[in-house]
Design an enzyme around this catalytic site. Sequence first.
Site, PDB file in Angstrom:
ATOM      1  N   ALA A   1      49.344  39.592  50.787  1.00 38.81           N
ATOM      2  CA  ALA A   1      50.082  40.781  51.241  1.00 38.81           C
ATOM      3  C   ALA A   1      49.467  42.060  50.684  1.00 38.81           C
ATOM      4  O   ALA A   1      50.036  43.131  50.827  1.00 38.81           O
ATOM      5  CB  ALA A   1      51.548  40.682  50.833  1.00 38.81           C
ATOM      6  N   GLY A   2      48.334  41.950  50.019  1.00 36.78           N
ATOM      7  CA  GLY A   2      47.693  43.140  49.467  1.00 36.78           C
ATOM      8  C   GLY A   2      48.222  43.519  48.095  1.00 36.78           C
ATOM      9  O   GLY A   2      47.948  44.606  47.599  1.00 36.78           O
ATOM     10  N   LEU A   3      48.990  42.621  47.458  1.00 40.00           N
ATOM     11  CA  LEU A   3      49.498  42.917  46.111  1.00 40.00           C
ATOM     12  C   LEU A   3      48.698  42.159  45.060  1.00 40.00           C
ATOM     13  O   LEU A   3      49.097  42.035  43.919  1.00 40.00           O
ATOM     14  CB  LEU A   3      50.995  42.581  46.016  1.00 40.00           C
ATOM     15  N   SER A   4      47.566  41.656  45.485  1.00 40.48           N
ATOM     16  CA  SER A   4      46.578  41.093  44.579  1.00 40.48           C
ATOM     17  C   SER A   4      47.006  39.826  43.861  1.00 40.48           C
ATOM     18  O   SER A   4      46.787  39.669  42.667  1.00 40.48           O
ATOM     19  CB  SER A   4      46.143  42.150  43.561  1.00 40.48           C
ATOM     20  N   SER A   5      47.593  38.919  44.622  1.00 37.15           N
ATOM     21  CA  SER A   5      47.912  37.614  44.034  1.00 37.15           C
ATOM     22  C   SER A   5      46.629  36.932  43.560  1.00 37.15           C
ATOM     23  O   SER A   5      46.649  36.195  42.571  1.00 37.15           O
ATOM     24  CB  SER A   5      48.622  36.731  45.063  1.00 37.15           C
TER      25      SER A   5
ATOM     26  N   ASP B   1      37.130  51.938  45.764  1.00 37.92           N
ATOM     27  CA  ASP B   1      36.707  51.184  44.566  1.00 37.92           C
ATOM     28  C   ASP B   1      35.264  50.703  44.690  1.00 37.92           C
ATOM     29  O   ASP B   1      34.455  50.873  43.782  1.00 37.92           O
ATOM     30  CB  ASP B   1      37.669  50.025  44.239  1.00 37.92           C
TER      31      ASP B   1
ATOM     32  N   TYR C   1      36.728  44.004  56.389  1.00 38.39           N
ATOM     33  CA  TYR C   1      36.473  44.554  55.051  1.00 38.39           C
ATOM     34  C   TYR C   1      34.968  44.593  54.779  1.00 38.39           C
ATOM     35  O   TYR C   1      34.428  45.612  54.356  1.00 38.39           O
ATOM     36  CB  TYR C   1      37.196  43.676  54.030  1.00 38.39           C
TER      37      TYR C   1
ATOM     38  N   ASP D   1      41.467  45.536  41.016  1.00 36.20           N
ATOM     39  CA  ASP D   1      42.550  44.549  40.960  1.00 36.20           C
ATOM     40  C   ASP D   1      42.623  43.852  39.600  1.00 36.20           C
ATOM     41  O   ASP D   1      43.675  43.849  38.967  1.00 36.20           O
ATOM     42  CB  ASP D   1      42.407  43.525  42.090  1.00 36.20           C
TER      43      ASP D   1
ATOM     44  N   GLU E   1      35.871  35.886  41.383  1.00 39.14           N
ATOM     45  CA  GLU E   1      36.274  36.137  42.770  1.00 39.14           C
ATOM     46  C   GLU E   1      35.071  36.573  43.618  1.00 39.14           C
ATOM     47  O   GLU E   1      34.926  36.160  44.763  1.00 39.14           O
ATOM     48  CB  GLU E   1      37.408  37.176  42.819  1.00 39.14           C
TER      49      GLU E   1
END
Length: 386
Positions: free
Chosen positions: A122-126, A36, A218, A171, A159
Amino acid sequence: MSAPDVAALFRQYFGAEPEVVALAPGRANLVGEHVDYCGGLVLPVAIGVRIGVAMRRLSPRSASTAVSGTGAEGAARFDPLALRPVGRWTDYLSGVAGVLAALGTTIPPVEVAVASDIPVGAGLSSSAALSVAAAMAFSALAGEPCDPRALATVALRAERSFVGIPCGIMDPLAVSLGRAGHAIAIDCHAGATELLPFDGAVLLVDTGAQRALVASAYRQRVTECAMALDAVRLVDPATRDLASASPAAVEAALMSPEVRRRARHVVGEMARVRQAIAQLRASGTLDGALLSASHDSLRDLYECSTPALDWLAREATRLPGVAGARLTGAGWGGCLVAIGDDDALRASAPRLAAGFASQFGRPPRWWLLHAADGATLESGHVAHRS
Ligand code: ADP
Ligand code: MG
């Protein structure tokens, strides 16, 4: 998470009805990882776990307060128009409020309650779900609802620029534009999106590992990709970004073995996403081998996997009916995503979880989900003011 649950939390803390409740889903990226921020193509689905943000405006000069159902901090004061982050989750609220204010939206003092069933970190983009839902709630409160694309842009700017996470547009776009029964192809360079039919089940297994290294690792990968692009441009000056570099240019360019591994992952991953998009366009189904090849590349070339993720990816694909599996999100912990036959995934999940528990000493959380709709404003809670 449902709107009534969030409204109930709001009433419990603030003893009043919220004026708006916005809900936003998490997302799982099917394929196209770590491309991305290289201007590449990604293929996420919004998933049926949600965060809810309930809000009510207060009279001018009141102190703003926020509570999160998952936070141990209790209700905390925060400044929606803070100039700097304070290092707490409310920075996401201040971040989107600040971006909206800069665009001319009136931001009053507010009470905010947040409830979520998206696992945090957890990588689920909370984080994107929180930002998009908060942006939706603030803009609805001001009577100036944003369209989904604008919400994604506001969430991204908040963000990146305020909270300080160098994330990409995937995301917030996935969280904002998701559609049940569909994956979303996103061109991260142009911002173009295409909904593609995908009604298969998605199994997510959380390794539960602390991701302490994620932020620094990252950033290091983002830097390495920038170095790879510089090297490729010496060979082929017209290269737009690393995702569009030719494999031949990556091989011809002068770079360290480490940086070359990162670049090889990016161009290889791009080929896999293009194949995946073509498959969904043609048949609405996805070859699981693409996910498994992506995992191998993330493990060996991008070096962002962990033993727990590698174990899950290997064992998942050994189970009958599981077509493919890979780490999803940034890596260094977080979740595995597996696709395959619905019933097979349902039967496989407990076996996989039990095996993981005996191997790593802790039972993992898992979810069997389908592609879900993007962020919504619950109209029953929208204030109608003249
Ligand atoms: P993820 O992969 O879940 O997006 P991030 O590290 O990017 O992980 O974002 C997690 C951060 O988002 C948390 O540390 C917190 O600041 C914020 N957040 C997410 N969900 C919630 C929630 N339910 N309540 C409060 N803050 C949340
Ligand atoms: Mg995040």
